[in-house]
Design a protein around this motif. Structure first.
Motif, mmCIF file in Angstrom:
data_model
loop_
_atom_site.group_PDB
_atom_site.id
_atom_site.type_symbol
_atom_site.label_atom_id
_atom_site.label_comp_id
_atom_site.label_asym_id
_atom_site.label_seq_id
_atom_site.Cartn_x
_atom_site.Cartn_y
_atom_site.Cartn_z
ATOM 1 N N ILE A 175 0.837 -1.196 0.000
ATOM 2 C CA ILE A 175 0.000 0.000 0.000
ATOM 3 C C ILE A 175 0.873 1.249 0.000
ATOM 4 O O ILE A 175 0.614 2.209 -0.725
ATOM 5 N N ALA A 176 1.930 1.201 0.814
ATOM 6 C CA ALA A 176 2.847 2.351 0.875
ATOM 7 C C ALA A 176 3.476 2.617 -0.488
ATOM 8 O O ALA A 176 3.588 3.773 -0.918
ATOM 9 N N GLN A 177 3.859 1.548 -1.171
ATOM 10 C CA GLN A 177 4.467 1.718 -2.491
ATOM 11 C C GLN A 177 3.465 2.312 -3.475
ATOM 12 O O GLN A 177 3.798 3.193 -4.261
ATOM 13 N N GLN A 178 2.222 1.839 -3.434
ATOM 14 C CA GLN A 178 1.219 2.349 -4.360
ATOM 15 C C GLN A 178 0.897 3.809 -4.098
ATOM 16 O O GLN A 178 0.660 4.586 -5.033
ATOM 17 N N LEU A 179 0.899 4.209 -2.821
ATOM 18 C CA LEU A 179 0.545 5.585 -2.476
ATOM 19 C C LEU A 179 1.766 6.503 -2.365
ATOM 20 O O LEU A 179 1.616 7.691 -2.066
ATOM 21 N N SER A 180 2.955 5.935 -2.580
ATOM 22 C CA SER A 180 4.201 6.705 -2.514
ATOM 23 C C SER A 180 4.398 7.372 -1.163
ATOM 24 O O SER A 180 4.722 8.568 -1.057
ATOM 25 N N VAL A 181 4.182 6.577 -0.114
ATOM 26 C CA VAL A 181 4.417 7.049 1.245
ATOM 27 C C VAL A 181 5.229 5.986 1.976
ATOM 28 O O VAL A 181 5.526 4.924 1.425
ATOM 29 N N SER A 182 5.584 6.246 3.217
ATOM 30 C CA SER A 182 6.363 5.277 3.984
ATOM 31 C C SER A 182 5.466 4.187 4.562
ATOM 32 O O SER A 182 4.261 4.385 4.767
ATOM 33 N N ARG A 183 6.082 3.025 4.855
ATOM 34 C CA ARG A 183 5.344 1.915 5.453
ATOM 35 C C ARG A 183 4.807 2.316 6.824
ATOM 36 O O ARG A 183 3.686 1.949 7.195
ATOM 37 N N SER A 184 5.587 3.066 7.596
ATOM 38 C CA SER A 184 5.148 3.481 8.931
ATOM 39 C C SER A 184 3.927 4.395 8.854
ATOM 40 O O SER A 184 3.049 4.343 9.726
ATOM 41 N N THR A 185 3.865 5.211 7.797
ATOM 42 C CA THR A 185 2.695 6.078 7.610
ATOM 43 C C THR A 185 1.454 5.245 7.369
ATOM 44 O O THR A 185 0.393 5.504 7.955
ATOM 45 N N VAL A 186 1.573 4.219 6.515
ATOM 46 C CA VAL A 186 0.430 3.344 6.255
ATOM 47 C C VAL A 186 0.028 2.609 7.523
ATOM 48 O O VAL A 186 -1.165 2.473 7.842
ATOM 49 N N LYS A 187 1.015 2.128 8.270
ATOM 50 C CA LYS A 187 0.728 1.420 9.520
ATOM 51 C C LYS A 187 -0.060 2.312 10.481
ATOM 52 O O LYS A 187 -1.032 1.866 11.113
ATOM 53 N N ASP A 188 0.351 3.587 10.571
ATOM 54 C CA ASP A 188 -0.370 4.526 11.432
ATOM 55 C C ASP A 188 -1.794 4.729 10.950
ATOM 56 O O ASP A 188 -2.739 4.802 11.752
ATOM 57 N N HIS A 189 -1.957 4.828 9.624
ATOM 58 C CA HIS A 189 -3.299 5.005 9.066
ATOM 59 C C HIS A 189 -4.183 3.800 9.359
ATOM 60 O O HIS A 189 -5.354 3.952 9.720
ATOM 61 N N VAL A 190 -3.624 2.591 9.200
ATOM 62 C CA VAL A 190 -4.412 1.384 9.457
ATOM 63 C C VAL A 190 -4.852 1.356 10.920
ATOM 64 O O VAL A 190 -6.010 1.051 11.232
ATOM 65 N N SER A 191 -3.948 1.679 11.834
ATOM 66 C CA SER A 191 -4.294 1.705 13.256
ATOM 67 C C SER A 191 -5.407 2.704 13.533
ATOM 68 O O SER A 191 -6.343 2.420 14.292
ATOM 69 N N THR A 192 -5.320 3.869 12.909
ATOM 70 C CA THR A 192 -6.349 4.900 13.094
ATOM 71 C C THR A 192 -7.671 4.448 12.510
ATOM 72 O O THR A 192 -8.738 4.666 13.111
ATOM 73 N N ILE A 193 -7.631 3.803 11.341
ATOM 74 C CA ILE A 193 -8.850 3.306 10.706
ATOM 75 C C ILE A 193 -9.545 2.293 11.610
ATOM 76 O O ILE A 193 -10.767 2.350 11.818
ATOM 77 N N LEU A 194 -8.779 1.352 12.160
ATOM 78 C CA LEU A 194 -9.371 0.338 13.042
ATOM 79 C C LEU A 194 -10.036 1.002 14.245
ATOM 80 O O LEU A 194 -11.139 0.611 14.645
ATOM 81 N N ALA A 195 -9.365 2.008 14.801
ATOM 82 C CA ALA A 195 -9.919 2.697 15.963
ATOM 83 C C ALA A 195 -11.193 3.458 15.607
ATOM 84 O O ALA A 195 -12.186 3.405 16.336
ATOM 85 N N LYS A 196 -11.177 4.160 14.473
ATOM 86 C CA LYS A 196 -12.346 4.953 14.076
ATOM 87 C C LYS A 196 -13.541 4.081 13.723
ATOM 88 O O LYS A 196 -14.695 4.446 13.992
ATOM 89 N N LEU A 197 -13.275 2.919 13.111
ATOM 90 C CA LEU A 197 -14.373 2.020 12.737
ATOM 91 C C LEU A 197 -14.823 1.158 13.901
ATOM 92 O O LEU A 197 -15.855 0.500 13.826
ATOM 93 N N GLY A 198 -14.025 1.132 14.971
ATOM 94 C CA GLY A 198 -14.378 0.302 16.109
ATOM 95 C C GLY A 198 -14.219 -1.175 15.822
ATOM 96 O O GLY A 198 -14.982 -2.007 16.319
ATOM 97 N N VAL A 199 -13.222 -1.532 14.979
ATOM 98 C CA VAL A 199 -12.985 -2.930 14.641
ATOM 99 C C VAL A 199 -11.615 -3.343 15.155
ATOM 100 O O VAL A 199 -10.782 -2.503 15.490
ATOM 101 N N ALA A 200 -11.392 -4.678 15.205
ATOM 102 C CA ALA A 200 -10.183 -5.175 15.838
ATOM 103 C C ALA A 200 -9.096 -5.580 14.862
ATOM 104 O O ALA A 200 -7.941 -5.714 15.245
ATOM 105 N N ASN A 201 -9.452 -5.771 13.575
ATOM 106 C CA ASN A 201 -8.442 -6.267 12.644
ATOM 107 C C ASN A 201 -8.781 -5.861 11.221
ATOM 108 O O ASN A 201 -9.840 -5.280 10.949
ATOM 109 N N ARG A 202 -7.860 -6.179 10.303
ATOM 110 C CA ARG A 202 -8.000 -5.780 8.902
ATOM 111 C C ARG A 202 -9.158 -6.491 8.216
ATOM 112 O O ARG A 202 -9.752 -5.951 7.283
#
Length: 232
Positions: A175-202
């Protein structure tokens, strides 16, 4: 590791997976040999057929999970009934693939499982998303206890973009490669998405993403997207 009673199928899957230079299939076997071979080869990922004449795939899942170094297990079946999917996930499977899944699903899925993630065939995601018990208003307690929140409403434009990529089985690095961002940035986004959606996993996030898309829920593409680009 591929565990299936159909010799032709398991060797066919082996050939498909080994077209990827970073995947090596250490062993293919039937259900009777599964635990012994897993102890011998210590695979990172195991694909386990559900219906085998000599042993039940769910029993194999349970045995593999009891190993000192258990592999990430994805159940493999010719049909994806919701009952089988929910049982597999509730009993500790990290993924669920249909036997007619394309290499474009299988190979990224195996990579995601090896990296500690979860992976579902896209048709399985669609089936789960269409189940009222798994819709954003609630879902089966056999997977997670916390209810889903309404998906999409609180996500930024970039978080929505990442969410839409989760059902593809792409890893954070891909995902990071496709969006031209760092892996850590994507990881942070995924964590935030899980929290905002109230879900536990991908997996649950992928279901939420599909439900959002199928319902046509729009997320505002903010003008500050360029500011996000400058931050990353």
């Amino acid at each position: 590791m591929i565990i299936d009673d159909d010799k032709l199928l398991r060797y066919g899957l082996q050939r498909i997976l080994e077209t990827a230079s970073d995947i090596r299939v250490a062993v293919v076997c039937d259900g009777r040999e599964a635990v012994a071979m897993a102890k011998r080869y210590v695979p990172d990922v195991a694909l386990v057929d559900i219906q085998m004449p000599d042993v039940d795939g769910f029993d194999v899942l349970a045995e593999l999970r009891r190993l000192d170094t258990p592999p990430a297990v994805a159940m493999l079946t010719g049909f994806g009934s919701e009952g089988n999917v929910m049982r597999a996930l509730s009993e500790g499977a990290a993924g669920f693939f249909l036997k007619d899944a394309s290499p474009h699903e299988l190979i990224p899925g195996i990579r995601l499982l090896a990296a500690g993630g979860s992976a579902l065939s896209s048709r399985v995601v669609r089936a789960l998303a269409s189940n009222p018990a798994l819709a954003p208003s609630g879902r089966s307690p056999s997977v997670e206890s916390a209810p889903l929140k309404s998906p999409g409403a609180a996500l930024t434009a970039r978080e929505q973009t990442v969410l839409e990529l989760l059902p593809t089985g792409m890893t954070n690095s891909e995902i990071a490669q496709q969006l031209s961002v760092s892996r850590s940035t994507v990881k942070d986004h995924v964590s935030t998405i899980l929290a905002k959606l109230g879900v536990a996993n991908r997996i649950q996030a992928a279901i939420a993403a599909h439900h959002t898309n199928s319902q046509g829920v729009a997320t505002t593409r903010r003008a500050t997207d360029s500011a996000w680009d400058s931050r990353t």
